[in-house]
Motif scaffolding. Structure first.
Motif, mmCIF file in Angstrom:
data_model
loop_
_atom_site.group_PDB
_atom_site.id
_atom_site.type_symbol
_atom_site.label_atom_id
_atom_site.label_comp_id
_atom_site.label_asym_id
_atom_site.label_seq_id
_atom_site.Cartn_x
_atom_site.Cartn_y
_atom_site.Cartn_z
ATOM 1 N N ASP A 1 1.003 -1.223 0.111
ATOM 2 C CA ASP A 1 0.069 0.000 -0.062
ATOM 3 C C ASP A 1 0.787 1.366 -0.037
ATOM 4 O O ASP A 1 0.696 2.141 -0.779
ATOM 5 C CB ASP A 1 -1.095 -0.095 1.214
ATOM 6 N N ARG A 2 1.843 1.346 0.884
ATOM 7 C CA ARG A 2 2.640 2.643 0.994
ATOM 8 C C ARG A 2 3.531 2.721 -0.428
ATOM 9 O O ARG A 2 3.908 3.724 -0.645
ATOM 10 C CB ARG A 2 3.857 2.404 2.181
ATOM 11 N N VAL A 3 3.774 1.704 -1.046
ATOM 12 C CA VAL A 3 4.601 1.801 -2.384
ATOM 13 C C VAL A 3 3.682 2.279 -3.348
ATOM 14 O O VAL A 3 4.072 3.289 -4.147
ATOM 15 C CB VAL A 3 5.103 0.332 -2.691
ATOM 16 N N ARG A 4 2.439 1.873 -3.294
ATOM 17 C CA ARG A 4 1.293 2.183 -4.527
ATOM 18 C C ARG A 4 1.132 3.691 -4.306
ATOM 19 O O ARG A 4 1.227 4.688 -5.049
ATOM 20 C CB ARG A 4 0.461 1.550 -4.400
ATOM 21 N N TRP A 5 1.048 4.216 -2.937
ATOM 22 C CA TRP A 5 0.631 5.561 -2.466
ATOM 23 C C TRP A 5 1.776 6.476 -2.894
ATOM 24 O O TRP A 5 1.462 7.600 -3.558
ATOM 25 C CB TRP A 5 0.540 5.552 -0.900
ATOM 26 N N LEU A 6 3.436 6.119 -2.776
ATOM 27 C CA LEU A 6 4.333 6.955 -3.006
ATOM 28 C C LEU A 6 4.490 7.030 -4.577
ATOM 29 O O LEU A 6 4.655 8.160 -5.080
ATOM 30 C CB LEU A 6 5.672 6.224 -2.539
ATOM 31 N N LEU A 7 4.003 5.987 -5.384
ATOM 32 C CA LEU A 7 3.854 6.048 -6.705
ATOM 33 C C LEU A 7 3.055 7.077 -7.468
ATOM 34 O O LEU A 7 3.173 7.760 -8.100
ATOM 35 C CB LEU A 7 3.808 4.769 -7.700
ATOM 36 N N ALA B 1 -6.862 12.134 3.417
ATOM 37 C CA ALA B 1 -7.590 12.963 2.489
ATOM 38 C C ALA B 1 -6.514 13.244 0.971
ATOM 39 O O ALA B 1 -7.275 13.743 0.415
ATOM 40 C CB ALA B 1 -7.784 14.562 2.976
ATOM 41 N N ARG B 2 -5.706 12.974 1.223
ATOM 42 C CA ARG B 2 -4.535 13.153 -0.130
ATOM 43 C C ARG B 2 -5.057 12.150 -1.180
ATOM 44 O O ARG B 2 -5.267 10.931 -0.972
ATOM 45 C CB ARG B 2 -3.045 13.013 0.214
ATOM 46 N N PRO B 3 -5.218 12.877 -2.355
ATOM 47 C CA PRO B 3 -5.839 12.387 -3.467
ATOM 48 C C PRO B 3 -5.155 11.077 -3.778
ATOM 49 O O PRO B 3 -5.414 10.072 -4.462
ATOM 50 C CB PRO B 3 -5.770 13.263 -4.358
ATOM 51 N N ALA B 4 -3.821 11.196 -3.795
ATOM 52 C CA ALA B 4 -2.738 9.899 -4.067
ATOM 53 C C ALA B 4 -3.102 8.889 -3.126
ATOM 54 O O ALA B 4 -2.967 7.610 -3.726
ATOM 55 C CB ALA B 4 -1.221 10.387 -3.919
ATOM 56 N N ALA B 5 -3.455 8.965 -1.807
ATOM 57 C CA ALA B 5 -3.870 8.067 -0.961
ATOM 58 C C ALA B 5 -5.045 7.358 -1.246
ATOM 59 O O ALA B 5 -5.259 6.043 -1.211
ATOM 60 C CB ALA B 5 -3.919 8.528 0.626
ATOM 61 N N VAL B 6 -5.989 8.223 -1.718
ATOM 62 C CA VAL B 6 -7.390 7.709 -2.241
ATOM 63 C C VAL B 6 -7.017 6.862 -3.573
ATOM 64 O O VAL B 6 -7.644 5.609 -3.493
ATOM 65 C CB VAL B 6 -8.319 8.914 -2.332
ATOM 66 N N ARG B 7 -6.313 7.263 -4.463
ATOM 67 C CA ARG B 7 -6.193 6.418 -5.706
ATOM 68 C C ARG B 7 -5.433 5.158 -5.530
ATOM 69 O O ARG B 7 -5.855 4.117 -6.126
ATOM 70 C CB ARG B 7 -5.434 7.437 -6.594
ATOM 71 N N ALA B 8 -4.607 5.011 -4.368
ATOM 72 C CA ALA B 8 -4.010 3.991 -4.250
ATOM 73 C C ALA B 8 -4.365 2.966 -3.096
ATOM 74 O O ALA B 8 -4.031 1.991 -2.943
ATOM 75 C CB ALA B 8 -2.548 4.316 -3.365
ATOM 76 N N LYS B 9 -5.962 3.430 -2.692
ATOM 77 C CA LYS B 9 -6.674 2.567 -1.875
ATOM 78 C C LYS B 9 -5.853 1.949 -0.778
ATOM 79 O O LYS B 9 -6.017 1.050 -0.444
ATOM 80 C CB LYS B 9 -7.280 1.319 -2.547
ATOM 81 N N VAL B 10 -5.314 2.881 -0.184
ATOM 82 C CA VAL B 10 -4.504 2.676 1.187
ATOM 83 C C VAL B 10 -5.368 2.225 2.434
ATOM 84 O O VAL B 10 -5.155 1.473 2.997
ATOM 85 C CB VAL B 10 -3.567 3.790 1.457
ATOM 86 N N PHE B 11 -6.465 3.110 2.437
ATOM 87 C CA PHE B 11 -7.329 3.088 3.869
ATOM 88 C C PHE B 11 -8.609 2.539 3.432
ATOM 89 O O PHE B 11 -9.267 2.597 2.282
ATOM 90 C CB PHE B 11 -7.386 4.403 4.462
#
Length: 203
Positions: A17-23, A193-203
């Protein structure tokens, strides 16, 4: 900008999840390669050649292969987000703190979170584990709260890959780190709330 990055993982909410979020924060295209442990896909010769441990995540970026989520994020931030999502080397103080928090997230915090899934075989063992987690999280709050009370992110310079690493792990200890604790609650609200975290489906 590369288009050949692959993330070998088992789900969106594993340590990939954290890798995808960073990307996503970096705006880099990537491909998820989902593996099924039950089908033996972590133990094939081809995958073991990439990651002899037979675990996820593993990142492949052209000829570069990296495993361990913190190692992957350190590599990606340095290569593609240098000076933006990680401090420059000449900024010794910020870089030292960045390295500290990147490794704290897995070396200290996630080790405690992981105990909740591996040391709960009996009611007695579960009680001992939860007492240990609560004790450790009390220490973590003493470390994190003063920082997050005065600034939005873990580094004074702003959002970085260190926040991604922390943000991906903290919810695992939500009852002990977040509940009734505004500094970390508000910190997590900003990260979630960061859009990148939402796109990465972290939470």
């Amino acid at each position: 900008m590369t288009s050949s990055i692959k993330i070998y993982c088992m789900a969106h909410q594993d340590r990939s999840d954290r890798v995808r979020w960073l990307l996503e924060e970096l705006g880099l295209p990537y491909t998820d390669v989902f593996l099924k442990k039950s089908a033996g896909e972590l133990n094939t010769p081809a995958y073991r050649a990439l990651n002899p441990l037979g675990r996820v995540p593993t990142l492949v970026d052209d000829s570069i292969v990296v495993h361990e989520s913190a190692g992957i994020c350190l590599y990606l931030a340095d290569r593609y987000g240098y000076g933006k999502l990680c401090p420059r080397l000449e900024n010794f103080q910020e870089r030292a703190l960045y390295n500290q928090w990147m490794t704290f997230s897995t070396g200290s915090l996630e080790c405690v979170v992981a105990r909740m899934f591996t040391h709960v075989g009996t009611p007695e063992e579960k009680a001992v584990t939860h007492a240990f987690v609560e004790e450790q999280c009390t220490i973590f709050k003493k470390l994190l709260n003063p920082i997050l009370e005065k600034q939005d992110y873990i580094l004074s310079s702003g959002f970085s890959a260190a926040d991604i690493m922390l943000g991906a792990v903290i919810p695992g200890a939500e009852p002990w780190l977040m509940a009734g604790n505004p500094p970390i609650q508000n910190y997590m609200k900003r990260l979630m709330a960061r859009p990148a975290a939402v796109r990465a489906k972290v939470f």
